[in-house]
Scaffold this active site. Structure first.
Site, PDB file in Angstrom:
ATOM      1  N   HIS A 159      49.349  39.032  45.585  1.00 34.34           N
ATOM      2  CA  HIS A 159      48.231  38.237  45.067  1.00 34.34           C
ATOM      3  C   HIS A 159      47.916  38.559  43.596  1.00 34.34           C
ATOM      4  CE1 HIS A 159      44.211  36.243  45.603  1.00 34.34           C
ATOM      5  NE2 HIS A 159      43.879  37.108  44.669  1.00 34.34           N
ATOM      6  N   HIS A 180      48.247  36.171  40.076  1.00 37.40           N
ATOM      7  CA  HIS A 180      47.243  35.932  39.030  1.00 37.40           C
ATOM      8  C   HIS A 180      47.874  36.111  37.648  1.00 37.40           C
ATOM      9  CE1 HIS A 180      43.256  35.280  40.679  1.00 37.40           C
ATOM     10  NE2 HIS A 180      43.448  36.220  41.596  1.00 37.40           N
ATOM     11  N   SER A 231      37.951  40.425  39.338  1.00 39.16           N
ATOM     12  CA  SER A 231      37.509  39.489  40.366  1.00 39.16           C
ATOM     13  C   SER A 231      36.487  40.199  41.235  1.00 39.16           C
ATOM     14  CB  SER A 231      38.700  39.035  41.197  1.00 39.16           C
ATOM     15  OG  SER A 231      39.184  40.107  41.976  1.00 39.16           O
ATOM     16  N   GLY A 232      36.143  39.581  42.371  1.00 40.95           N
ATOM     17  CA  GLY A 232      35.168  40.199  43.260  1.00 40.95           C
ATOM     18  C   GLY A 232      35.648  41.553  43.733  1.00 40.95           C
ATOM     19  N   ALA A 233      36.834  41.581  44.327  1.00 45.46           N
ATOM     20  CA  ALA A 233      37.315  42.801  44.974  1.00 45.46           C
ATOM     21  C   ALA A 233      38.154  43.670  44.047  1.00 45.46           C
ATOM     22  CB  ALA A 233      38.129  42.443  46.204  1.00 45.46           C
ATOM     23  N   GLY A 258      27.392  36.462  39.420  1.00 39.58           N
ATOM     24  CA  GLY A 258      27.797  36.400  38.007  1.00 39.58           C
ATOM     25  C   GLY A 258      27.087  35.345  37.171  1.00 39.58           C
ATOM     26  N   ASP A 295      41.046  32.513  42.280  1.00 42.57           N
ATOM     27  CA  ASP A 295      42.119  32.335  43.267  1.00 42.57           C
ATOM     28  C   ASP A 295      42.526  30.869  43.356  1.00 42.57           C
ATOM     29  OD1 ASP A 295      41.838  34.967  43.709  1.00 42.57           O
ATOM     30  OD2 ASP A 295      40.877  34.794  45.673  1.00 42.57           O
ATOM     31  N   ALA A 318      38.659  55.533  17.491  1.00 45.92           N
ATOM     32  CA  ALA A 318      38.412  56.335  16.303  1.00 45.92           C
ATOM     33  C   ALA A 318      39.604  56.244  15.365  1.00 45.92           C
ATOM     34  CB  ALA A 318      38.173  57.794  16.698  1.00 45.92           C
ATOM     35  N   ASP A 372      40.483  61.980  29.465  1.00 43.27           N
ATOM     36  CA  ASP A 372      41.444  60.981  28.959  1.00 43.27           C
ATOM     37  C   ASP A 372      42.813  61.646  28.817  1.00 43.27           C
ATOM     38  OD1 ASP A 372      42.481  58.636  27.968  1.00 43.27           O
ATOM     39  OD2 ASP A 372      41.697  58.907  25.944  1.00 43.27           O
TER      40      ASP A 372
HETATM   41 FE   FE2 Z   1      42.235  37.024  43.306  1.00 42.63          FE
END
Ligand code: FE2
Length: 465
Positions: free
Chosen positions: A53, A57, A76-78, A119, A227, A284, A382
């Protein structure tokens, strides 16, 4: 299901294969579609193709916008991930450690009685609000939204102000990690995908960041942003053309299917761009003199001015303090000479950046340096292979911009996770290098095993909620 499939079969002149989303996602939904896809492919006598999936995208985004080799922000949402292609696969450079950005906005919206999805309502209210201060959580290349949502939900400030604060903070975190990946990977395109990508403010902030870096931003039309079926069909076609059919026996859905599991033979390899030395870091400028390095945190115009000033001053002060502390505890670091506002003057370190020459010996030395750092109660924040310089066989750790004092297992685990991820992104077969790193880390730090265990848990933790 009949209502969806029958008209398509009628319209399609020729049907070469049936593609379906094999994951990630919610098990029951994935299984329903997989069952239909299997039945259809068998009935029509055409190949079946399981598609990732997230990959879909990215590929529909590349196809519809014409960009070639982008750093992708998938929001996205998830899911919230920063993705880039390297040597045959897409790699995840950074991602949310708890919930997706869309879910974070929805959760907040629910506590304030705003309509679902949250959103658009938050975006509208934020336009009328004033910025308020909320927790900003970026851990190297990863982000976390839970603390931000909890704090926003319980804030006593007027609702438009909270919306503004929430949106500015959450988006700035995403843009920062995207910029960090862009700098690290040496790419010059950014692609925004996923439903939250429809937010104008997020597009604007990414656009500003790209413009300042000389990169280009690509955003697919709304219909290809969230989606959509076309993304599965198109990616299925790429796989079909490359002989990547899915036998029925391998067509089980995988709710945790990750984009880095999929080989992508249709992509050209550009490994050299990954190792291009990026003269300007993500936040920086370091000006190198003969003996000194002067590090100045420059304005990041994509984020709210107050948030920007706060982050730059905090990070400068904290960086100088922690470099000195690390050094006192036997970690190779530059010597600090002066600190002023958003500028640090320190010793110039001569040597080779670790990512330019990865070897087991060097990784073992790196493990030892990180072990000493953790033993001293400091997490770097980091730990990428760009932030270590090899000088006379010893590793000098630089860029303490996101470092903090912490003896927490979680913080240490995330520290290791960031480094191991950066290693996995840099080479196709990182196992030997990782083993060498672990050897050095164990030697220098008695608490190593617990942290390594936690790192594994962080890697396994449900990223697809
Ligand atoms: Fe998605």
């Amino acid at each position: 299901m009949q209502d969806v499939i029958a008209p398509v079969l009628g319209r399609a002149g020729r049907l070469d294969a049936v593609a379906f989303s094999q994951g990630p996602g919610l098990g029951p939904c994935l299984r329903t579609v997989a069952t239909a896809a299997r039945a259809l492919a068998l009935a029509l006598g055409v190949p079946l193709i399981g598609v990732n999936h997230c990959l879909a995208h990215v590929e529909i985004g590349r196809y519809t916008t014409g960009c070639e080799d982008p750093i992708v922000l998938y929001a996205s949402g998830a899911n919230t991930q920063v993705i880039g292609y390297l040597a045959g696969r897409y790699r995840i450079f950074g991602e949310t450690l708890d919930i997706g950005l869309g879910n974070a906005l929805d959760k907040f919206a629910r506590t304030r009685g705003l309509p679902h999805p949250g959103g658009p309502g938050i975006e509208r209210l934020a336009r009328e609000g004033e910025m308020i201060e909320l927790p900003y959580t970026v851990k190297g290349m990863d982000l976390a939204f839970s603390g931000l949502v909890t704090s926003a939900s319980s804030s006593k400030a007027p609702l438009p102000d909270v919306c503004r604060g929430l949106q500015e903070t959450a988006f700035a975190m995403c843009v920062e990690v995207t910029e960090r990946a862009l700098a690290h990977a040496g790419k010059d395109e950014v692609l925004l995908v996923g439903g939250v990508g429809a937010n104008r403010r997020l597009q604007e902030m990414l656009g500003t960041m790209c413009k300042e870096r000389g990169a280009r931003l690509f955003v697919p039309e709304p219909v290809y942003l969230g989606d959509n079926g076309a993304m599965i069909a198109y990616t299925g076609r790429l796989q079909l053309e490359n002989g990547m059919n899915t036998p029925i026996s391998e067509s089980r859905v995988d709710p945790n299917y990750r984009i880095d599991q999929v080989p992508c033979p249709w992509r050209d390899d550009h490994p050299e761009t990954f190792f291009r030395v990026e003269p300007r870091g993500a936040e920086a400028i370091v000006q190198l003199g003969k003996t000194d390095a002067v590090k100045s945190r420059f304005e990041r115009r994509y984020r709210d001015a107050a948030l920007d000033t706060r982050l730059r001053q905090e990070r400068t002060r904290s960086e100088a303090r922690l470099i000195s502390a690390a050094r006192r505890n036997g970690v190779g670091t530059p010597i600090i000479r002066d600190v002023d506002g958003t500028t640090i003057v320190m010793e110039r370190v001569y040597g080779e950046v670790l990512k330019a020459g990865l070897s087991a010996e060097r990784l073992e030395a790196a493990g030892e340096a990180v072990g000493r750092l953790h033993a001293a109660g400091i997490v770097h924040g980091d730990l990428t292979t760009s932030n270590m310089i090899v000088r006379d066989g010893r590793v000098v750790v630089i860029d303490f911009g996101l470092a903090q004092s912490s003896e927490e297992l979680e913080a240490r685990g995330v520290d290791l996770h960031v480094l191991l991820q950066s290693l996995s992104a840099a080479v196709p077969e990182p196992d030997e290098l990782i083993a060498a790193f672990v050897r050095g880390y164990r030697r220098a730090f008695p608490g190593a095993d617990a942290v390594l265990e936690r790192e594994e848990a962080i890697r396994r933790r449900g990223r697809y909620l």
